[in-house]
Design a protein around this motif. Structure first.
Motif, mmCIF file in Angstrom:
data_model
loop_
_atom_site.group_PDB
_atom_site.id
_atom_site.type_symbol
_atom_site.label_atom_id
_atom_site.label_comp_id
_atom_site.label_asym_id
_atom_site.label_seq_id
_atom_site.Cartn_x
_atom_site.Cartn_y
_atom_site.Cartn_z
ATOM 1 N N TRP A 38 -2.987 1.066 -11.776
ATOM 2 C CA TRP A 38 -3.018 0.068 -10.703
ATOM 3 C C TRP A 38 -3.038 0.757 -9.339
ATOM 4 C CZ3 TRP A 38 1.821 -2.963 -8.902
ATOM 5 C CH2 TRP A 38 1.472 -3.962 -7.998
ATOM 6 N N SER A 39 -2.133 1.704 -9.145
ATOM 7 C CA SER A 39 -2.029 2.382 -7.854
ATOM 8 C C SER A 39 -3.240 3.258 -7.576
ATOM 9 C CB SER A 39 -0.744 3.205 -7.794
ATOM 10 O OG SER A 39 0.376 2.351 -7.813
ATOM 11 N N ALA A 40 -3.740 3.954 -8.595
ATOM 12 C CA ALA A 40 -4.937 4.784 -8.407
ATOM 13 C C ALA A 40 -6.114 3.924 -7.980
ATOM 14 C CB ALA A 40 -5.258 5.545 -9.688
ATOM 15 N N ASN A 41 -6.250 2.773 -8.590
ATOM 16 C CA ASN A 41 -7.321 1.853 -8.224
ATOM 17 C C ASN A 41 -7.201 1.440 -6.757
ATOM 18 O OD1 ASN A 41 -9.593 0.106 -8.837
ATOM 19 N ND2 ASN A 41 -8.139 -1.576 -8.664
ATOM 20 N N GLN A 42 -5.991 1.208 -6.292
ATOM 21 C CA GLN A 42 -5.782 0.777 -4.907
ATOM 22 C C GLN A 42 -6.105 1.892 -3.909
ATOM 23 O OE1 GLN A 42 -5.206 -2.457 -4.143
ATOM 24 N NE2 GLN A 42 -5.424 -2.691 -6.347
ATOM 25 N N VAL A 43 -5.629 3.107 -4.167
ATOM 26 C CA VAL A 43 -5.838 4.190 -3.191
ATOM 27 C C VAL A 43 -7.262 4.729 -3.216
ATOM 28 C CG1 VAL A 43 -3.389 4.804 -3.150
ATOM 29 C CG2 VAL A 43 -4.951 6.056 -4.663
ATOM 30 N N GLU A 44 -7.974 4.537 -4.329
ATOM 31 C CA GLU A 44 -9.383 4.962 -4.381
ATOM 32 C C GLU A 44 -10.215 4.236 -3.323
ATOM 33 O OE1 GLU A 44 -11.161 6.575 -8.529
ATOM 34 O OE2 GLU A 44 -10.687 4.441 -8.512
ATOM 35 N N GLN A 54 -13.340 8.193 -4.942
ATOM 36 C CA GLN A 54 -13.187 8.249 -6.397
ATOM 37 C C GLN A 54 -12.414 9.494 -6.836
ATOM 38 O OE1 GLN A 54 -16.890 7.947 -8.479
ATOM 39 N NE2 GLN A 54 -15.915 7.894 -10.474
ATOM 40 N N ASP A 55 -11.415 9.279 -7.685
ATOM 41 C CA ASP A 55 -10.580 10.327 -8.281
ATOM 42 C C ASP A 55 -10.126 11.383 -7.258
ATOM 43 O OD1 ASP A 55 -9.102 11.678 -10.156
ATOM 44 O OD2 ASP A 55 -10.799 12.242 -11.416
ATOM 45 N N PRO A 56 -9.399 10.941 -6.233
ATOM 46 C CA PRO A 56 -8.972 11.884 -5.190
ATOM 47 C C PRO A 56 -7.929 12.874 -5.712
ATOM 48 C CG PRO A 56 -7.988 9.731 -4.828
ATOM 49 C CD PRO A 56 -8.932 9.592 -5.980
ATOM 50 N N PRO A 57 -7.953 14.119 -5.216
ATOM 51 C CA PRO A 57 -7.008 15.145 -5.692
ATOM 52 C C PRO A 57 -5.541 14.788 -5.446
ATOM 53 C CG PRO A 57 -8.673 16.112 -4.232
ATOM 54 C CD PRO A 57 -8.900 14.631 -4.245
ATOM 55 N N ARG A 58 -5.282 13.957 -4.442
ATOM 56 C CA ARG A 58 -3.890 13.575 -4.154
ATOM 57 C C ARG A 58 -3.279 12.696 -5.231
ATOM 58 N NH1 ARG A 58 -4.888 11.914 2.058
ATOM 59 N NH2 ARG A 58 -6.905 11.502 1.137
ATOM 60 N N VAL A 59 -4.112 12.058 -6.031
ATOM 61 C CA VAL A 59 -3.604 11.210 -7.113
ATOM 62 C C VAL A 59 -3.214 12.118 -8.276
ATOM 63 C CG1 VAL A 59 -4.141 9.386 -8.763
ATOM 64 C CG2 VAL A 59 -4.953 9.216 -6.400
ATOM 65 N N VAL A 60 -1.895 12.225 -8.504
ATOM 66 C CA VAL A 60 -1.391 13.121 -9.555
ATOM 67 C C VAL A 60 -0.473 12.408 -10.550
ATOM 68 C CG1 VAL A 60 -1.612 15.179 -8.107
ATOM 69 C CG2 VAL A 60 0.566 13.952 -8.170
ATOM 70 N N TYR A 101 0.813 -1.204 0.000
ATOM 71 C CA TYR A 101 0.000 0.000 0.000
ATOM 72 C C TYR A 101 0.855 1.266 0.000
ATOM 73 C CZ TYR A 101 -4.032 2.946 0.692
ATOM 74 O OH TYR A 101 -4.998 3.896 0.526
ATOM 75 N N PHE A 102 1.966 1.263 0.712
ATOM 76 C CA PHE A 102 2.867 2.419 0.697
ATOM 77 C C PHE A 102 3.371 2.669 -0.720
ATOM 78 C CE2 PHE A 102 7.159 4.242 0.953
ATOM 79 C CZ PHE A 102 6.850 5.453 1.562
ATOM 80 N N PHE A 103 3.721 1.606 -1.433
ATOM 81 C CA PHE A 103 4.156 1.715 -2.822
ATOM 82 C C PHE A 103 3.082 2.401 -3.662
ATOM 83 C CE2 PHE A 103 3.802 -0.190 -7.079
ATOM 84 C CZ PHE A 103 5.009 0.196 -7.638
ATOM 85 N N HIS A 104 1.833 1.978 -3.510
ATOM 86 C CA HIS A 104 0.738 2.561 -4.284
ATOM 87 C C HIS A 104 0.539 4.040 -3.951
ATOM 88 C CE1 HIS A 104 -0.312 -1.118 -6.230
ATOM 89 N NE2 HIS A 104 -0.511 -1.744 -5.087
ATOM 90 N N LYS A 125 -11.560 1.142 -12.574
ATOM 91 C CA LYS A 125 -10.362 0.564 -11.959
ATOM 92 C C LYS A 125 -9.094 1.386 -12.176
ATOM 93 C CE LYS A 125 -11.902 -4.136 -11.663
ATOM 94 N NZ LYS A 125 -11.845 -4.557 -10.300
ATOM 95 N N GLY A 126 -9.160 2.661 -11.976
ATOM 96 C CA GLY A 126 -7.993 3.519 -12.103
ATOM 97 C C GLY A 126 -7.753 4.022 -13.509
ATOM 98 N N TRP A 127 -8.343 3.374 -14.508
ATOM 99 C CA TRP A 127 -8.119 3.783 -15.894
ATOM 100 C C TRP A 127 -8.777 5.117 -16.203
ATOM 101 C CZ3 TRP A 127 -4.212 2.071 -18.339
ATOM 102 C CH2 TRP A 127 -3.725 0.789 -18.053
ATOM 103 N N GLY A 128 -9.925 5.385 -15.606
ATOM 104 C CA GLY A 128 -10.587 6.672 -15.813
ATOM 105 C C GLY A 128 -9.739 7.835 -15.317
ATOM 106 N N ILE A 129 -9.043 7.611 -14.217
ATOM 107 C CA ILE A 129 -8.148 8.639 -13.683
ATOM 108 C C ILE A 129 -7.006 8.897 -14.665
ATOM 109 C CG2 ILE A 129 -6.415 9.099 -11.887
ATOM 110 C CD1 ILE A 129 -8.277 7.737 -9.895
ATOM 111 N N MET A 130 -6.475 7.842 -15.233
ATOM 112 C CA MET A 130 -5.309 7.973 -16.104
ATOM 113 C C MET A 130 -5.663 8.441 -17.517
ATOM 114 S SD MET A 130 -2.843 7.253 -14.063
ATOM 115 C CE MET A 130 -1.524 7.302 -15.251
ATOM 116 N N LEU A 131 -6.722 7.888 -18.086
ATOM 117 C CA LEU A 131 -6.960 8.077 -19.519
ATOM 118 C C LEU A 131 -7.440 9.471 -19.897
ATOM 119 C CD1 LEU A 131 -8.351 4.589 -20.557
ATOM 120 C CD2 LEU A 131 -6.052 5.520 -20.880
ATOM 121 N N ASP A 132 -8.116 10.180 -19.000
ATOM 122 C CA ASP A 132 -8.491 11.548 -19.352
ATOM 123 C C ASP A 132 -7.248 12.419 -19.502
ATOM 124 O OD1 ASP A 132 -8.198 11.550 -16.461
ATOM 125 O OD2 ASP A 132 -9.213 13.493 -16.438
#
Length: 158
Positions: free
Chosen positions: A66-72, A77-83, A6-9, A131-138
């Motif tokens: 992968w990591s966005a999916n884990q931390v969500e 959903q789509d937290p601001p910390r995920v950059v 989880y720390f890695f993610h 599963k994290g792809w929406g965060i990445m693909l936009d």
């Protein structure tokens, strides 16, 4: 979420911690990505820089999803910390920037952020992926649009 990976993610998802920046974390992640790219551009050949940038886009696209999916699961959903998505997105237009060209690098950053913030031309629809792809693909699509802007400008300016 107390499992060992989880720390890695969190490290990956937050763009090596830049997502914890208190104001505009997405911009902070994108600026860190451009800054790192600029530093590399002064030490690597054009071909090596292009290869590393392309490899970084592919690697962190998959790690980021992968990591966005884990931390969500903890952050929602789509937290601001995920950059990590902003970092990958801004590397895409940098593929068209000559090594060491600070002006075009800043233009790539500005064009990417404008597309990322306003989400025109179908960018918003990419967030529907799961599963994290929406965060990445936009951000990937925003990066592709910014890449097209940089390529057009390079053709016009030379």
């Amino acid at each position: 979420m107390a499992y060992p990976n989880y720390f890695f993610h969190k490290v990956i998802a937050t763009g090596f911690g830049s997502g914890y920046f208190p104001k505009a974390p997405g911009t902070a992640g994108a600026v860190l990505a451009v800054g790192g790219w600029l530093i590399l551009s002064f030490f690597l050949s054009s071909h090596a820089l292009l290869g590393i940038t392309f490899a970084g886009i592919l690697l962190f696209l998959f790690l980021g999803a992968w990591s966005a999916n884990q931390v969500e699961k903890e952050w929602g959903q789509d937290p601001p910390r995920v950059v990590i998505d902003e970092m990958v997105g801004v590397w895409i237009p940098l593929l068209a920037v000559s090594d060491g060209n600070i002006y075009f690098a800043l233009l790539a950053l500005a064009a990417f952020r404008l597309f990322d913030i306003f989400k025109p031309l179908g960018i918003k629809r990419m967030e529907l992926f799961k599963k994290g792809w929406g965060i990445m693909l936009d951000d990937v699509l925003a990066g592709i649009y910014a890449l097209l802007i940089i390529l057009c400008l390079r053709c016009l300016i030379g």
